[in-house]
Scaffold this motif. Structure first.
Motif, PDB file in Angstrom:
ATOM      1  N   VAL A  85       0.843  -1.197   0.000  1.00  0.00           N
ATOM      2  CA  VAL A  85       0.000   0.000   0.000  1.00  0.00           C
ATOM      3  C   VAL A  85       0.877   1.246   0.000  1.00  0.00           C
ATOM      4  O   VAL A  85       0.591   2.221  -0.709  1.00  0.00           O
ATOM      5  CB  VAL A  85      -0.942  -0.012   1.219  1.00  0.00           C
ATOM      6  CG1 VAL A  85      -1.628   1.341   1.390  1.00  0.00           C
ATOM      7  CG2 VAL A  85      -1.976  -1.124   1.075  1.00  0.00           C
ATOM      8  N   LEU A 112      -4.881   7.782   4.750  1.00  0.00           N
ATOM      9  CA  LEU A 112      -5.547   6.498   4.963  1.00  0.00           C
ATOM     10  C   LEU A 112      -6.636   6.633   6.019  1.00  0.00           C
ATOM     11  O   LEU A 112      -7.735   6.077   5.868  1.00  0.00           O
ATOM     12  CB  LEU A 112      -4.527   5.429   5.391  1.00  0.00           C
ATOM     13  CG  LEU A 112      -3.589   4.896   4.308  1.00  0.00           C
ATOM     14  CD1 LEU A 112      -2.610   3.899   4.914  1.00  0.00           C
ATOM     15  CD2 LEU A 112      -4.362   4.238   3.169  1.00  0.00           C
ATOM     16  N   PHE A 126      -0.950  -4.625  -1.466  1.00  0.00           N
ATOM     17  CA  PHE A 126      -2.112  -3.979  -2.084  1.00  0.00           C
ATOM     18  C   PHE A 126      -3.047  -5.009  -2.695  1.00  0.00           C
ATOM     19  O   PHE A 126      -4.269  -4.924  -2.562  1.00  0.00           O
ATOM     20  CB  PHE A 126      -1.647  -2.988  -3.149  1.00  0.00           C
ATOM     21  CG  PHE A 126      -2.770  -2.271  -3.845  1.00  0.00           C
ATOM     22  CD1 PHE A 126      -3.435  -1.216  -3.243  1.00  0.00           C
ATOM     23  CD2 PHE A 126      -3.177  -2.656  -5.118  1.00  0.00           C
ATOM     24  CE1 PHE A 126      -4.472  -0.558  -3.882  1.00  0.00           C
ATOM     25  CE2 PHE A 126      -4.211  -2.002  -5.767  1.00  0.00           C
ATOM     26  CZ  PHE A 126      -4.859  -0.947  -5.146  1.00  0.00           C
ATOM     27  N   LYS A 134      -9.069  -1.531  -1.695  1.00  0.00           N
ATOM     28  CA  LYS A 134      -8.267  -0.994  -2.791  1.00  0.00           C
ATOM     29  C   LYS A 134      -8.790   0.366  -3.232  1.00  0.00           C
ATOM     30  O   LYS A 134      -8.023   1.304  -3.476  1.00  0.00           O
ATOM     31  CB  LYS A 134      -8.268  -1.967  -3.978  1.00  0.00           C
ATOM     32  CG  LYS A 134      -7.466  -3.236  -3.745  1.00  0.00           C
ATOM     33  CD  LYS A 134      -7.594  -4.174  -4.947  1.00  0.00           C
ATOM     34  CE  LYS A 134      -6.801  -5.460  -4.724  1.00  0.00           C
ATOM     35  NZ  LYS A 134      -6.977  -6.420  -5.831  1.00  0.00           N
ATOM     36  N   VAL A 137      -7.689   3.003  -0.825  1.00  0.00           N
ATOM     37  CA  VAL A 137      -6.276   3.343  -0.988  1.00  0.00           C
ATOM     38  C   VAL A 137      -6.083   4.288  -2.173  1.00  0.00           C
ATOM     39  O   VAL A 137      -5.339   5.277  -2.089  1.00  0.00           O
ATOM     40  CB  VAL A 137      -5.426   2.066  -1.172  1.00  0.00           C
ATOM     41  CG1 VAL A 137      -3.990   2.422  -1.573  1.00  0.00           C
ATOM     42  CG2 VAL A 137      -5.428   1.229   0.102  1.00  0.00           C
TER      43      VAL A 137
END
Length: 243
Positions: A85, A112, A126, A134, A137
């Motif tokens: 990530v 985040l 990820f 996802k 993110v």
């Protein structure tokens, strides 16, 4: 004063008109849903706003403090790349030698948290995340430069309905809390109507005065084409609901 003003903007490619005579005012804090059939020019309009595409006619006026975050249709890195990530977020910052790791981690953790993920996600793979995680993110990545305008080009395809609703609610919360202007391209008409302040119907030209469902079903005969800058009123207006 509008944050973005389009005046009679037309974009053509090889003699083919993608968008025609678009006039529109976008206010700070707007949450706009942009709908239209395939080939209507939705992606072209967003890329024109970003300056990626230059219009052949018309002009776009930006307020001096406008800055963009953008989530395109195909936003996911290829699955054969093993990325954390943190590495996905690093794609969204301009790396400078004096940008300290500590400050970078603080920035990533802050964004985040804004999208409802714990900072511990930084070290996760990820591709091991769920579809909704996802999405969060990628939204966090679009927020790294603290933009006041977010553009989303139909990024929720392939995501289950419950996750889509959660993402719509997240964006409504960002819009309400930070007054971030959002323009969201989507085919999820009912979901978009519930969260957006304004619905824009696009099929090369902007149409007003018609119901979005009728518009998407091709019933354009009762719609009026918008030809003036300030007169593009909302078709439906719903106040945001925060999480």
């Amino acid at each position: 004063m509008p944050i973005i003003t389009l005046k009679n903007v037309t974009v053509s490619f090889g003699g083919h008109t993608a968008i025609e005579d678009i006039s529109l005012e976008v206010q700070q804090g707007d949450y706009i849903g942009l709908i239209g059939p395939n080939g209507a020019g939705k992606s072209t309009l967003l890329k024109t706003l970003l300056g990626i595409i230059t219009p052949q006619k018309g002009e776009i006026i930006y307020s001096k403090n406008v800055s963009f975050g953008y989530v395109p249709q195909n936003y996911l890195p290829e699955s054969f790349f093993s990325l954390s990530v943190r590495e996905v977020l690093e794609m969204g910052v301009l790396r400078m030698s004096f940008f300290r790791k500590k400050a970078e981690k603080k920035l990533f953790s802050e964004k985040l948290t804004m999208v409802g993920l714990d900072p511990s996600f930084l070290e996760k793979s990820f591709h091991s995340l769920s579809g909704g995680q996802k999405q969060r993110v990628i939204i966090a990545r679009s927020l790294l430069s603290n933009p006041n305008v977010l553009l989303f080009d139909e990024p929720l395809s392939g995501v289950d309905y419950t996750t889509k609703i959660q993402i719509y609610e997240l964006l409504a919360d960002i819009n309400a809390t930070y007054k971030t202007t959002i323009i969201f391209v989507s085919h999820e008409i009912e979901s978009v109507i519930q969260k957006c302040h304004r619905i824009l119907c696009l099929n090369k030209k902007l149409h007003e005065g018609c119901h979005p469902v009728d518009f998407m079903n091709g019933k354009l005969n009762t719609c009026r084409v918008n030809t003036s800058v300030p007169a593009l009123h909302p078709i439906h207006h719903h106040h945001n609901h925060t999480l």
